[in-house]
Design a protein around this motif. Sequence first.
Motif, short mmCIF file in Angstrom:
data_model
loop_
_atom_site.label_atom_id
_atom_site.label_comp_id
_atom_site.label_asym_id
_atom_site.label_seq_id
_atom_site.Cartn_x
_atom_site.Cartn_y
_atom_site.Cartn_z
N CYS A 88 -10.84 10.77 7.26
CA CYS A 88 -11.88 10.18 6.05
C CYS A 88 -10.71 10.57 4.36
N GLY A 89 -9.81 11.51 4.76
CA GLY A 89 -9.41 10.94 3.36
C GLY A 89 -9.75 12.49 2.27
N TYR A 90 -8.20 12.64 1.67
CA TYR A 90 -8.98 13.61 0.69
C TYR A 90 -10.10 12.91 -0.16
N PRO A 91 -10.60 13.21 -1.08
CA PRO A 91 -11.68 12.20 -1.78
C PRO A 91 -11.03 11.34 -2.51
N GLY A 92 -11.42 9.88 -1.86
CA GLY A 92 -10.83 9.24 -3.09
C GLY A 92 -9.79 8.35 -1.88
N ALA A 93 -9.20 8.79 -1.36
CA ALA A 93 -8.00 8.48 -0.84
C ALA A 93 -8.42 7.95 0.47
N ALA A 94 -7.80 6.97 1.31
CA ALA A 94 -7.24 6.62 2.74
C ALA A 94 -6.14 7.42 2.74
N ASP A 95 -5.97 7.46 4.49
CA ASP A 95 -4.62 7.97 5.17
C ASP A 95 -4.03 7.68 5.44
N ARG A 96 -2.73 8.34 5.27
CA ARG A 96 -1.14 6.96 5.40
C ARG A 96 -0.53 7.48 6.42
N VAL A 97 0.60 7.51 6.79
CA VAL A 97 1.26 8.00 7.44
C VAL A 97 1.88 7.20 7.43
N GLY A 98 4.23 7.29 7.01
CA GLY A 98 5.49 6.17 7.62
C GLY A 98 4.95 5.91 5.78
N ASN A 99 6.16 5.36 5.35
CA ASN A 99 6.23 4.26 3.54
C ASN A 99 7.01 3.44 4.45
N ARG A 100 6.38 1.85 3.09
CA ARG A 100 7.44 0.68 3.61
C ARG A 100 8.28 0.49 2.68
N ALA A 101 8.37 1.77 1.84
CA ALA A 101 9.87 1.64 1.01
C ALA A 101 10.80 1.83 1.99
N GLY A 102 10.45 2.70 2.29
CA GLY A 102 12.00 2.91 3.50
C GLY A 102 13.19 1.71 3.98
N SER A 103 12.59 0.55 3.62
CA SER A 103 12.50 -0.71 4.12
C SER A 103 13.59 -1.69 3.15
N GLN A 104 13.60 -1.27 1.63
CA GLN A 104 13.11 -1.75 1.03
C GLN A 104 14.40 -1.75 -0.05
N PHE A 105 15.13 -3.24 -1.00
CA PHE A 105 16.52 -2.52 -1.36
C PHE A 105 16.07 -2.86 -2.53
#
Length: 593
Positions: A337-354
Amino acid sequence: MSPTDRPRTEPRPGLRHVPRPLRDYALLADGERGALTGPEGDVVWLCVPGWDGPAVFSELIGGAGAFTVRPESSWKVSGGAYDEGSLIWTARWTMPDAVVECREALAAPAQPHRVVLLRRLRAVTGAARMAVRLAVHGEYGSAPAPVLRQAGEGLWEGSRGPLRVRLSGLAEARAAPDGELSALVRIARGGVCDLVLEVGDGPLGEPVEAESAWRRTEGFWAGAVPSCEGLTASRDVRQAYAVLTGLTSPRTGAMVAAATTSLPERADADRDYDYRYAWLRDQCYAGQAVAVHGPHPLTDAAVRVATERVLADGPGLRPAYRTDGSPVPAEQRLPLCGYPGAADRVGNRAGSQFQLDTFGEVLELLAVAARDDRLPEDGVRAAAVAGKALEEYWDRPDAGMWELEPAWWTHSRLAAVTGLRAAAREIGGPDADRWSALAETILRAARRRCLHSSGRWQRSATDTGPDAALLRPLASPYWPGPRTVAAATREAVARELAEDGFLYRFRQGDGPLGELEGAFLMGGFQMASACLADGRPAEAGRWFERTRTAVGQAGLFAEEYDVRNRQLRGNLPQAFVHALLLESAVRLDRATG
């Protein structure tokens, strides 16, 4: 079906932790992982074996697992404080007939595959009755807890798969079939009770002896954090050193951006991310900030990490890595359910950005190390590789500091300019002239494409608004000038992006500031440094002191601050905010001293 494939659920029945505002939590960290502890004596966040490993305590974000030690009485007032210059936290509860303390820390120096959580209970006045609850659930709460069995006097052990758990110091307890351990501990006035929890992903070895572990941990922090005597806000600066040390792996030197994942920047806005990775930009900020104060292992660690990553990946440099240097995993959702107001996620798309500015920040960090005669030969080679990458890619659109859609972001170009100029001045050598010439080429292009008609820098070649990110390169000692353009940019940022003394990143849409995100705390400290660069120490002091108020009870800063509701937002604690506090405090002290 893996945990990340399932739909999100409500909190599981029997969840004990009631979420608190982020300002109420304290951090325990040893460089390899971090734990958050709340005012009710509940450690509700801890990952094993390392920063981005699966949590074994995840009640913070709606999972299962916690280690709670609290007075049995509900009629109490809670408080607490760190031992100055450390992440040794002492929780304190005042009741009508007793005062009780719980001193706690992750034992240091850290071990890579075993975390040791020390908790020392003391009845300061009166007698204490303390309720203890331990539930260790792997895989963010989806794995059953190991069943703990008594293995000796005051010793409880259990395992499930690779997960090993040991608790020392609890003479009598009730072990439930679901793996939860509970007890009531009685402590006479002036009495002490030591609890030592060990959790690892393999054999634990011999049990840890509490007293020796405390001595080693105290010695570690005494040697890690300088005195900072005489500095502006010296206690906060020492705390910043402690936070940065606690977030930095002693094995690899990599510093995670924050200890947590999925703490929301804005409720129900899908703005929650996993920050348990090492952003090179953030670590360069930290290394440069500490170097302003003087030589320190944190700067050496930043130089080491930047050098290794640049030499390994060259122009394919990623903005973020796991602490062992491997790629950041792709983003996934957890079924919590996540900390109130949030959805839980792991990993990060920024790792593949330029992100072009990362190369500029690496160059400036290496230059600062060279200035202080602390740059190894590998660092000189890394500077050449970074300079070559800027030469090839400086005109390419990038995601920029804010990790947005690729564009010709002004900040990225100005960061490249200051990095190249710093390297040319401090590292020198055969590449110095080429670096200087390239800096001038990029600056001319930026002036042509990104200089606003009013005489200030704008966000990008196509966005004419101001951007708080621009304050960073303009406050650098390697910025070429003129100061009139820098001053005009600073004034526009302050005029258009500030509310009640706090600074936002940039305007998003036509709505009021604060509608979509909180004030960006790093920006306030950057504004203080920008004011100092323009010879305005009184104004710098106002920005510094105002931003310094957006802090939790434990002295921790998150990434953002909800100005109107006076709440911390985002992951906790945010490394670069503490780094910029440290830097601006030192600069302010020197400007006014």
